[in-house]
Motif scaffolding. Structure first.
Motif, mmCIF file in Angstrom:
data_model
loop_
_atom_site.group_PDB
_atom_site.id
_atom_site.type_symbol
_atom_site.label_atom_id
_atom_site.label_comp_id
_atom_site.label_asym_id
_atom_site.label_seq_id
_atom_site.Cartn_x
_atom_site.Cartn_y
_atom_site.Cartn_z
ATOM 1 N N SER A 905 0.823 -1.212 0.000
ATOM 2 C CA SER A 905 0.000 0.000 0.000
ATOM 3 C C SER A 905 0.857 1.262 0.000
ATOM 4 C CB SER A 905 -0.927 0.007 1.221
ATOM 5 O OG SER A 905 -0.180 -0.139 2.416
ATOM 6 N N THR A 906 2.124 1.135 -0.373
ATOM 7 C CA THR A 906 3.011 2.297 -0.444
ATOM 8 C C THR A 906 3.612 2.390 -1.839
ATOM 9 O OG1 THR A 906 5.012 1.114 0.220
ATOM 10 C CG2 THR A 906 3.605 1.977 1.998
ATOM 11 N N GLU A 907 4.035 3.586 -2.185
ATOM 12 C CA GLU A 907 4.667 3.796 -3.488
ATOM 13 C C GLU A 907 5.934 2.951 -3.613
ATOM 14 O OE1 GLU A 907 4.903 4.984 -7.257
ATOM 15 O OE2 GLU A 907 3.284 5.615 -5.901
ATOM 16 N N PHE A 908 6.663 2.809 -2.512
ATOM 17 C CA PHE A 908 7.886 1.998 -2.532
ATOM 18 C C PHE A 908 7.574 0.554 -2.881
ATOM 19 C CE2 PHE A 908 10.961 -0.723 -0.291
ATOM 20 C CZ PHE A 908 12.143 -0.309 -0.905
ATOM 21 N N ILE A 936 -0.747 -4.971 -9.537
ATOM 22 C CA ILE A 936 -0.272 -3.596 -9.733
ATOM 23 C C ILE A 936 -1.442 -2.623 -9.652
ATOM 24 C CG2 ILE A 936 0.710 -2.029 -11.465
ATOM 25 C CD1 ILE A 936 2.509 -4.386 -12.343
ATOM 26 N N GLU A 937 -2.562 -2.995 -10.257
ATOM 27 C CA GLU A 937 -3.740 -2.129 -10.209
ATOM 28 C C GLU A 937 -4.268 -2.005 -8.781
ATOM 29 O OE1 GLU A 937 -8.289 -1.792 -12.009
ATOM 30 O OE2 GLU A 937 -6.906 -3.283 -12.837
ATOM 31 N N LYS A 938 -4.324 -3.128 -8.050
ATOM 32 C CA LYS A 938 -4.823 -3.089 -6.674
ATOM 33 C C LYS A 938 -3.924 -2.230 -5.785
ATOM 34 C CE LYS A 938 -7.143 -7.605 -6.543
ATOM 35 N NZ LYS A 938 -7.087 -8.967 -5.956
ATOM 36 N N ILE A 939 -2.614 -2.371 -5.939
ATOM 37 C CA ILE A 939 -1.689 -1.597 -5.098
ATOM 38 C C ILE A 939 -1.833 -0.105 -5.392
ATOM 39 C CG2 ILE A 939 0.743 -1.191 -4.555
ATOM 40 C CD1 ILE A 939 1.157 -4.196 -5.435
ATOM 41 N N THR A 940 -1.960 0.247 -6.659
ATOM 42 C CA THR A 940 -2.181 1.650 -7.024
ATOM 43 C C THR A 940 -3.426 2.188 -6.336
ATOM 44 O OG1 THR A 940 -1.154 1.237 -9.183
ATOM 45 C CG2 THR A 940 -2.484 3.238 -8.963
ATOM 46 N N SER A 941 -4.492 1.369 -6.333
ATOM 47 C CA SER A 941 -5.728 1.759 -5.658
ATOM 48 C C SER A 941 -5.527 1.849 -4.150
ATOM 49 C CB SER A 941 -6.830 0.756 -5.999
ATOM 50 O OG SER A 941 -8.023 1.066 -5.333
ATOM 51 N N ASN A 942 -4.783 0.892 -3.579
ATOM 52 C CA ASN A 942 -4.514 0.910 -2.135
ATOM 53 C C ASN A 942 -3.802 2.190 -1.712
ATOM 54 O OD1 ASN A 942 -5.606 -1.660 -1.975
ATOM 55 N ND2 ASN A 942 -3.639 -2.697 -1.833
ATOM 56 N N ILE A 943 -2.824 2.600 -2.508
ATOM 57 C CA ILE A 943 -2.051 3.802 -2.172
ATOM 58 C C ILE A 943 -2.977 5.010 -2.090
ATOM 59 C CG2 ILE A 943 -0.282 5.394 -3.031
ATOM 60 C CD1 ILE A 943 1.078 2.881 -4.298
ATOM 61 N N LYS A 944 -3.845 5.148 -3.090
ATOM 62 C CA LYS A 944 -4.775 6.277 -3.102
ATOM 63 C C LYS A 944 -5.740 6.199 -1.926
ATOM 64 C CE LYS A 944 -4.784 6.502 -8.172
ATOM 65 N NZ LYS A 944 -5.623 6.266 -9.375
ATOM 66 N N TRP A 945 -6.235 4.989 -1.640
ATOM 67 C CA TRP A 945 -7.226 4.842 -0.573
ATOM 68 C C TRP A 945 -6.629 5.193 0.785
ATOM 69 C CZ3 TRP A 945 -8.069 2.080 3.895
ATOM 70 C CH2 TRP A 945 -9.382 2.085 4.381
#
Length: 962
Positions: A905-908, A936-945
Motif C-alpha cells: 500500500s506504499t509507493e515503494f 499492480i492495479e490493486k496496489i495503485t488503488s490501495n495507495i490512493k485509498w
C-alpha cells in the motif's frame, strides 16, 4: 438418453483388427519397453522414416509461417478412436528415473486434403518402430517422408510424400517412452509412506493441455474420440481408468510377473478427461443402485479407518439429484472417486474416475471439522455436476471455460443442499462466490467471461482461464439467469441442451438457444429481451454495474463499477458498459414486482418513498450488481440495522455491509457510512453478516496493521466482538460443546479468533491452555475439530520454538490430510522471523512440504504481517526455480501473486513489484501474468485509498471505541 455414436463399417472392422493386434503384441512390446532407458534427452537430429529403419525425430526451430507454428490444430484431421497401452514403472530404472512406456494407435479421418499429420506430443521419446501410418478399409496410407517434434507448440509432425484422401480413415501407430515425474502433470508419480514403507502411485492430470505428455493425441476439447485403454502393472496393484475393467490377466515379462488390465471402450470424450491410475489402493462401494457401480478409492489405512464412508454416503444422492435436475441419466456404467496424496488441483472431473486431493474426499468424524465436511460435499457436488455439463457436453474451446466451471460452481450448491438440506447451502454462494468475485471483477484489468478464441491459444493462456472470473462470476451470472427465468424453466432448458448435444461440443450461444426455447414454451415467464441479448451483456463485457436508486425522485441509474474510479479501462465494449439488470426489490419489508433496468438512466415512481419507508434492492443478492441509494435511504437502512436488524434477511444484512464498504472504496459513499454499517454488530449473532463485515474489515487490517491506526481498530473491534464471544461462551456451556446450527459453528470460530486477536479477556489463556494440554498428551487431542485451525494458529503465534516444533512433529505424523493441512497453515502464524525463514526454505524440499502445497504455504506465510516481507524477499530470490516448478499451475500460482502483495500500500512497494516484473520478464510469469497486472492495479488503488482515508478512519475508530 444420450445420443448414440455411429461409425462406418470399415472403421468398425479396423478397430476390431487393431484391438486384436494390440492384445497379441502387448507382451512383445512390453519386453522391449522394459529394456528401454531414457537416453539422449537433448535435441535429436533429423531422420527419414521408411517404416523399417528407425529415424530420430528432430526439433525444428520456431518460425511463424508453417501449420505447426500455430497453437491450434489444423482442421484437416479428426480423431475417431485410440487404442492405448501404457506401462508405468513403479520402481526407478538404472538411471534413477521412473518411466512409463506405451503404444498408441489412433484412428483418424481426413476431412480436408493435407500431406501433413500434426498431433500433440510433449516430452515423449519415440521408441521401437516409432511411427507408422496405415490406411483403413480401401485407403492406402502415403509414405511418411520424415517426422519431427516442435517444442514450442508441442507437436509431432509427419511430412507425407503424398496427400491423404478426403473422407478416408487412417491409423497412426506410435511407440513411446516418458518420465513418470513428480511434476503433477500428465502421467505422473505420487509418493507416500505407509507403515514406514515408501509407496508409489502412477496417476494422471490431463486438464488442460497435459494429455500430450502421456501419449501422442489430438489434445483439444473438440477432438472427441473413443479410448480403448490397456494398462500393464505390477502384481499387488490395481489399475483404474475412465470405464469399467473388462479383464485382468497375469503374465510374465523378462522373468518379471505383471498384470494386464483392459477396460471397456469409453464414451466419445475429450482427451483432457482421460485418466489412468496404478496403485495398491483399496475401495468401498455402494449397493444402492445395482445398475451403477459407485466406489471410493484411497490408501488402505484411510479406507480401513472409514475415511471414505462420508464421501460414499453423499455420492449416490447427489448423482440421483442431478439425474432428476438434468432429466438425463448418468451417462456411464460406474463412478469412481479417488483420493491422491499428490494432486495439484482440488479435484478433477475425469469422466468416471474423479481425482481429488485427500483433503477434498476423506473425512474422519473424530478429527475433521464441519468446514472439512462441507468442503467435501461441495467439491463432490461440483465434480459430479461436470459428468453431464462439461463431460457429456463439452465447450468447443477453452475461451468458454466459464460455461463448464461456472455452471458446476453454481449447481454444486444445489447438489450439496440436496445431500445436506439442513446446512442452507444455497445461501452460501453469496459469500463464497458472488462477493468473492466482485473484488476481482471491479478491476480495470478484469476480463469478460467469454473471451475471443484468438485470446486463448498458448497453454499458459489456457491455464490463466482457470481463475475466479470463470468459476465464481460464471456461477453468479448463471444463478442470476436461473433466478429471473425461474429454476424450473432454467432446468428444462438445460435438459434440452444436454440431450441435444450429448457426446458433442458446443459454444455458449447453444445454451442460450435452448433456454430461450424453454422461455417461449412457458407463458408465465416474461423477459424484456431474448436470453441472448440479456446474457451477452453479462458474458461478453467484463465487470458489473452499480445501480443507484434515488428514493426521493424514483430515478435509477447504472454505471460500470470500478474499485478505483480513476483507473482506465482499455478493453472496449460493444455495449458501452451497460447491462440489462434484473432488480428484485422490496419497500419497507414488502416484496415488489421485479423491475428491469434496461438503460443507463430510468425512473420508477414506485421506488419513491416518504417518511420512515425504505427501499432495499437486489433482495437475497439474486443479481450480479451492487446497489447504492440516496443518503436519506442509506440513513433509514442504517437506523433499521441499529433498531431492528432482523427486519432484513441475513443475506441482505451481509449485502448492505459488503456494498457499503466497496462503494466507499470506489468513492461513491463515504468511508464513515461504510464503517457505520458495523456499529450494530454487537447485537448480531448470525454468521453471514459477521463474515461479510470481517472480510471487509480485513482490508483495513491489511492497510493499517503496520501503522498507528491499528491500535484504534483493535479497540473498536474488541467492543463489537465481546458480546458475540460471550454469547458463544454461554450457549456452549463455557466452551464444552459445539453449537447445533451449521453456520453457528462457523460464527463461533469467528468469535474466538477475533476475540483473541483483539485481546478480549480470557481468550488467549483459553487457547494456550488447550494447546498446552495437547502438547502434554500428544495422543489425546481434546481440541474440537472445528476450532483446531484457530487454536493451532494462535497458540503458535503466542508461543515460541517449542510450540512450533511440536506442530511440525504432529504435521509429519498426521495420517489425515485435513489435519496436516491445518497444521501446515498454522505454522505460518509464528511471529519469529527465523522460524518463518526456515519454513520458507522447507517449501523448496518436497520431502518436507509436498509440491502441491508449496505455493499455498508461501502464501499463508505472506498473510502473516511478520512473514510478508520475508516471503516477498524469498520469492524474488527464488523466482526462476519457483516459476519452473509451478508456473503452469492455475489457481495455486495466481493466488501466490495475489497473496504476496495483498498488504502492499506504499509507493515503494509498488515500485518494488514493477521492478520485479521488469527483472523477470525473461523468465516469465505463466498463468500468473494477469494476476501480476491485477496486483499492480490493486496496489495503485490501495495507495490512493490509504492517502485519502487514513486520517478519517483513525478518528472514527478512536471516537467509536471509547
Amino acid at each position: 438418453m444420450g445420443k448414440v455414436y455411429y461409425i462406418s463399417k470399415n472403421v468398425g472392422i479396423g478397430l476390431f483388427v487393431l484391438a486384436a493386434i494390440a492384445l497379441t503384441t502387448i507382451i512383445a512390446l512390453s519386453i522391449a519397453y522394459h529394456k528401454e532407458r531414457i537416453k539422449n534427452r537433448g535435441r535429436p537430429g533429423d531422420g527419414a522414416s521408411d517404416n523399417t529403419s528407425v529415424p530420430t525425430p528432430s526439433t525444428t526451430p520456431f518460425t511463424s509461417k508453417d501449420p505447426w507454428d500455430h497453437y491450434r490444430l489444423p482442421d484437416s484431421l479428426f480423431p475417431i478412436s485410440y487404442n492405448l497401452t501404457l506401462w508405468p514403472r513403479l520402481e526407478p530404472n538404472a538411471d534413477g528415473l521412473y518411466i512409463f512406456t506405451g503404444n498408441s494407435a489412433v484412428v483418424f479421418k481426413c476431412v480436408k486434403e493435407t500431406d501433413l499429420v500434426i498431433i500433440h506430443s510433449n516430452k515423449l521419446n519415440l521408441t521401437g518402430n516409432q511411427v507408422k501410418l496405415s490406411g483403413l478399409g480401401d485407403a492406402s496410407a502415403p509414405t511418411v517422408d520424415k517426422f519431427w517434434f516442435v517444442v514450442k507448440t508441442e507437436y509431432l509432425v509427419l511430412q507425407l510424400r503424398s496427400s491423404l484422401a478426403v473422407g478416408a480413415s487412417y491409423v497412426l501407430h506410435t511407440e513411446f517412452q516418458g518420465e513418470l515425474a513428480d511434476d503433477l502433470e500428465g502421467f505422473y508419480r505420487s509418493e507416500y509412506t505407509e507403515d514406514g514403507v515408501k509407496k508409489i502411485v502412477a496417476t494422471s492430470q490431463m486438464q488442460a493441455t497435459f494429455a500430450r505428455k502421456a501419449f501422442p493425441c489430438f489434445d483439444e476439447p473438440a477432438m472427441k474420440a473413443i479410448f480403448n485403454v490397456t494398462i500393464i502393472h505390477n502384481p499387488g496393484t490395481v489399475a483404474l481408468s475412465n470405464s469399467r475393467e473388462t479383464d485382468t490377466a497375469d503374465s510374465v515379462i523378462d522373468g518379471i510377473p505383471i498384470k494386464v488390465t483392459t477396460f471397456e471402450p469409453t464414451k466419445r470424450m475429450s482427451s483432457y478427461l482421460l485418466a489412468f491410475i496404478v496403485s495398491d489402493f483399496v475401495s468401498i462401494q455402494s449397493n444402492q443402485n445395482s445398475n451403477l457401480l459407485v466406489r471410493i478409492w484411497a490408501r488402505k489405512k484411510a479406507i480401513n479407518d472409514g475415511h471414505g464412508d462420508y464421501a460414499l454416503s453423499v455420492t449416490g444422492p447427489i448423482l440421483q439429484f442431478y439425474e432428476e435436475y438434468y432429466s438425463a441419466a448418468y451417462p456411464l456404467s460406474k463412478s469412481d472417486q479417488i483420493a491422491l496424496p499428490d494432486f495439484n488441483a482440488g479435484a478433477m472431473e475425469n469422466w468416471g474416475l474423479v481425482t481429488y486431493r485427500e483433503t477434498a474426499l476423506l473425512y474422519d468424524p473424530f478429527v475433521s471439522s464441519t468446514a472439512n465436511k462441507e468442503g467435501i460435499t461441495s467439491i463432490i457436488a461440483h465434480e459430479l455436476a461436470h459428468m453431464w455439463f462439461g463431460n457429456l457436453v463439452t465447450t468447443r474451446w477453452w475461451n468458454d471455460l466459464w460455461l463448464n466451471e461456472g455452471f458446476a460452481s453454481y449447481v454444486e450448491y444445489l447438489g450439496a443442499d440436496h445431500a445436506e438440506p439442513t446446512w442452507d447451502m444455497k445461501d452460501q454462494i453469496v459469500l463464497y462466490d458472488v462477493h468473492k468475485v466482485f473484488a476481482v471483477d471491479a478491476l480495470a484489468s478484469s476480463h469478460p467471461l467469454s473471451r475471443r478464441e484468438e485470446e486463448v491459444n498458448e497453454p499458459s493462456q489456457i491455464s490463466e482461464m482457470f481463475n475466479t472470473i470463470s468459476y465464481s462470476k460464471g456461477a453468479a451470472v448463471l444463478r442470476m439467469l436461473s433466478e429471473f427465468l425461474t429454476e424450473p424453466v432454467f432446468a428444462r432448458g438445460l435438459s434440452s441442451y444436454l440431450n441435444t448435444f450429448a457426446f458433442s461440443n458446443t459454444v455458449y450461444t447453444d445454451l442460450w438457444d435452448h433456454l430461450q426455447q424453454a422461455v417461449e414454451n412457458t407463458a408465465s415467464v416474461q423477459i424484456p429481451h431474448t436470453v441472448h441479448d440479456i446474457m451477452n451483456r453479462w458474458t461478453l463485457q467484463m465487470g458489473f454495474p452499480v445501480i443507484t436508486i434515488d428514493t426521493q425522485t424514483g430515478r435509477i441509474t447504472q454505471k460500470h463499477f470500478l474499485l478505483d474510479p480513476e483507473s482506465v479501462v482499455h478493453r472496449p465494449s460493444q455495449f458501452n458498459y451497460t447491462w440489462f439488470v434484473p432488480v428484485k426489490w422490496m419497500k419497507t419489508g414488502v416484496e415488489q414486482q421485479q423491475y428491469w433496468l434496461l438503460q443507463k438512466t430510468d425512473t420508477n415512481s414506485q421506488m419513491r418513498v416518504s417518511g420512515n419507508d425504505w427501499v432495499l434492492a437486489n433482495t437475497n443478492v439474486s443479481g450480479y450488481f451492487r446497489v447504492n441509494y440516496d443518503l436519506g435511504n442509506w440513513e433509514r437502512l442504517l437506523s433499521l440495522l441499529s433498531t431492528n436488524h432482523q427486519a432484513l434477511s441475513v443475506i441482505n444484512r451481509a449485502q448492505i455491509i459488503d456494498d457499503a464498504f466497496n462503494l466507499a472504496r470506489a468513492k461513491i459513499v463515504s468511508t464513515t457510512l461504510a464503517l457505520t454499517t458495523t456499529k450494530y454488530l454487537h447485537k448480531e449473532r448470525d454468521y453471514m453478516p459477521w463474515e461479510s463485515a470481517l472480510r471487509n474489515l480485513d482490508y483495513y487490517i491489511l492497510m493499517f496493521d503496520r501503522t498507528e491506526v491499528y491500535g484504534a481498530f483493535q479497540a473498536y473491534l474488541k467492543k463489537q466482538i465481546q458480546p458475540l464471544f460471550g454469547h458463544f461462551k454461554s450457549i456452549t456451556a463455557n466452551w464444552t460443546k459445539i453449537p447445533e446450527g451449521h453456520t453457528d459453528q462457523y460464527n463461533q470460530i469467528n468469535a474466538i479468533a477475533i476475540a483473541c486477536d483483539v485481546g478480549v479477556e480470557g481468550c488467549r489463556e483459553l487457547i494456550k491452555s488447550w494447546y498446552r494440554q495437547w502438547m502434554e498428551n500428544p495422543s489425546h487431542n481434546l481440541i474440537h475439530p472445528n476450532l483446531k485451525s484457530t487454536v493451532y494458529c494462535r497458540a503458535i503465534a503466542y508461543g515460541g520454538v517449542k510450540e512450533w516444533d511440536f506442530a511440525w512433529t504432529m504435521f509429519k505424523n498426521a495420517t489425515l490430510a485435513s489435519e496436516a493441512s491445518r497444521l501446515r497453515a498454522a505454522m505460518a502464524c509464528t511471529k519469529l522471523p527465523w522460524l518463518l525463514n526456515r519454513y520458507l526454505e522447507y517449501t523448496l524440499d518436497p520431502t518436507k512440504i509436498r509440491k502441491q502445497d508449496a505455493t499455498s504455504t508461501i502464501r499463508v506465510i505472506a498473510q502473516n504481517v511478520v512473514g510478508m516481507p520475508l516471503a516477498w524477499n524469498f520469492i524474488r530470490a527464488k523466482w526462476s526455480y519457483i516459476f519452473q516448478q509451478y508456473g503452469k499451475g492455475s489457481f495455486s500460482f495466481t493466488n501466490l501473486v495475489a497473496g504476496l502483495t495483498m498488504r502492499f500500500s506504499t509507493e515503494f512497494e509498488l515500485q518494488e513489484l514493477k521492478q520485479f516484473k521488469e527483472d523477470n520478464l525473461h523468465i516469465g510469469f505463466g498463468s500468473a501474468t494477469m494476476a501480476l497486472e491485477q496486483a499492480i492495479e490493486k496496489i495503485t488503488s490501495n495507495i490512493k485509498w490509504v492517502r485519502d482515508n487514513k486520517a478519517h478512519v483513525h478518528k472514527w475508530l478512536t471516537d467509536e471505541s471509547t
